[in-house]
Design a protein around this motif. Structure first.
Motif, mmCIF file in Angstrom:
data_model
loop_
_atom_site.group_PDB
_atom_site.id
_atom_site.type_symbol
_atom_site.label_atom_id
_atom_site.label_comp_id
_atom_site.label_asym_id
_atom_site.label_seq_id
_atom_site.Cartn_x
_atom_site.Cartn_y
_atom_site.Cartn_z
ATOM 1 N N LEU A 38 0.836 -1.206 0.000
ATOM 2 C CA LEU A 38 0.000 0.000 0.000
ATOM 3 C C LEU A 38 0.870 1.254 0.000
ATOM 4 N N GLU A 39 1.872 1.259 0.876
ATOM 5 C CA GLU A 39 2.743 2.435 0.999
ATOM 6 C C GLU A 39 3.646 2.613 -0.227
ATOM 7 N N PRO A 62 4.535 4.239 -7.842
ATOM 8 C CA PRO A 62 3.518 3.457 -8.578
ATOM 9 C C PRO A 62 4.071 2.689 -9.772
ATOM 10 N N GLN A 63 5.243 3.112 -10.283
ATOM 11 C CA GLN A 63 5.812 2.442 -11.468
ATOM 12 C C GLN A 63 6.413 1.073 -11.135
ATOM 13 N N ILE A 64 6.726 0.822 -9.855
ATOM 14 C CA ILE A 64 7.331 -0.467 -9.478
ATOM 15 C C ILE A 64 6.238 -1.528 -9.368
ATOM 16 N N LYS A 65 6.448 -2.642 -10.072
ATOM 17 C CA LYS A 65 5.474 -3.743 -10.036
ATOM 18 C C LYS A 65 5.712 -4.583 -8.781
ATOM 19 N N ASN A 110 -7.117 -8.415 0.109
ATOM 20 C CA ASN A 110 -6.382 -7.269 0.676
ATOM 21 C C ASN A 110 -5.170 -6.890 -0.160
ATOM 22 N N ALA A 111 -4.496 -7.901 -0.714
ATOM 23 C CA ALA A 111 -3.317 -7.629 -1.556
ATOM 24 C C ALA A 111 -3.731 -6.882 -2.820
ATOM 25 N N ILE A 112 -4.823 -7.328 -3.448
ATOM 26 C CA ILE A 112 -5.294 -6.678 -4.673
ATOM 27 C C ILE A 112 -5.744 -5.252 -4.352
ATOM 28 N N LYS A 113 -6.434 -5.104 -3.220
ATOM 29 C CA LYS A 113 -6.905 -3.777 -2.803
ATOM 30 C C LYS A 113 -5.734 -2.832 -2.548
ATOM 31 N N ALA A 114 -4.640 -3.398 -2.022
ATOM 32 C CA ALA A 114 -3.453 -2.582 -1.715
ATOM 33 C C ALA A 114 -2.694 -2.184 -2.982
ATOM 34 N N GLY A 115 -3.006 -2.851 -4.107
ATOM 35 C CA GLY A 115 -2.376 -2.472 -5.372
ATOM 36 C C GLY A 115 -1.394 -3.480 -5.932
#
Length: 218
Positions: free
Chosen positions: A70-71, A77-80, A95-100
């Motif tokens: 999340l953080e 945001p560019q790091i996968k 939760n993982a998908i929600k965190a991005g």
């Protein structure tokens, strides 16, 4: 060929080495550094954020993988980020998908599948172990399941006496106290509770109370 720079985050050094070994077959993978928890990877990224991929464990001390994802996604945001975990339970996936998180693989993944998953994620796809993909679909279809639950709840019919007993049970009262409160004999209370368990298809007081609340019976 451009190198894929990545970091491995896991609190188990044996598992870090196992992942390193799996990736050692591929010349274009460069493991820049490793970290033992979410806090440590955030500190390392602050010094060197030139990475394409993070392979992130979930259960870690100090800061778990979901909190770290999340953080990190807010800052970089560019790091996968691919979750690499032994757990494929619904809550973690959701939760993982929600965190991005960009992908979700199980640690027992074979070297080729791991490498393909990294490539797929970098090209805009989402790496997922088949069992995870299936659970993700089920999570997305959750509204349908909720409707099914509602039709189920209509089928649960408790008598007003059984509901009285269940309400007393939910307060944590003993059979004898419930019997006194409802002017019944303890054996009658026990019989009502047996009927409640049978109708709700549960095996304990806690389950009975939870299911009754879920179905708005009490």
């Amino acid at each position: 060929m451009q190198n894929i720079r990545l970091a491995i985050i896991d609190d188990n050094s044996f598992l870090i080495n196992a992942i390193k070994e799996k990736l050692s077959f591929f010349n274009d993978i460069q493991i820049k550094y490793t970290a033992n928890n979410g806090q440590e990877i955030i500190e390392k990224l602050a010094k060197d954020k030139n990475l394409e991929v993070l392979l992130m464990d979930i259960e870690m001390p100090m800061m778990n993988g979901i909190e770290a994802t999340l953080e990190i996604k807010q800052r970089y945001p560019q790091i996968k980020i691919i979750m690499l975990t032994v757990f494929d339970n619904d809550e973690n996936i959701f939760n993982a998908i929600k965190a991005g998180a960009d992908g979700y693989l199980l640690k027992e993944v074979d070297p080729n599948s791991l490498y393909q998953g990294i490539q797929e994620t970098l090209s805009g796809g989402a790496a997922m172990t088949p069992s995870i993909a299936l659970k993700t679909l089920k999570l997305l279809r959750n509204p349908i399941n909720l409707e099914e639950d509602q039709t189920e709840s209509e089928e649960i019919k408790l008598s007003s006496r059984e509901i009285d007993v269940l309400e007393q049970l939910s307060k944590g009262l003993s059979y004898t106290v419930i019997a006194e409160n409802l002017f019944l004999s303890p054996s009658t209370v026990r019989k009502h509770i047996e009927n409640i368990y049978s109708k709700l298809q549960v095996h304990s007081k806690l389950e009975a109370v939870q299911k009754a609340k879920k179905n708005n019976l009490i």
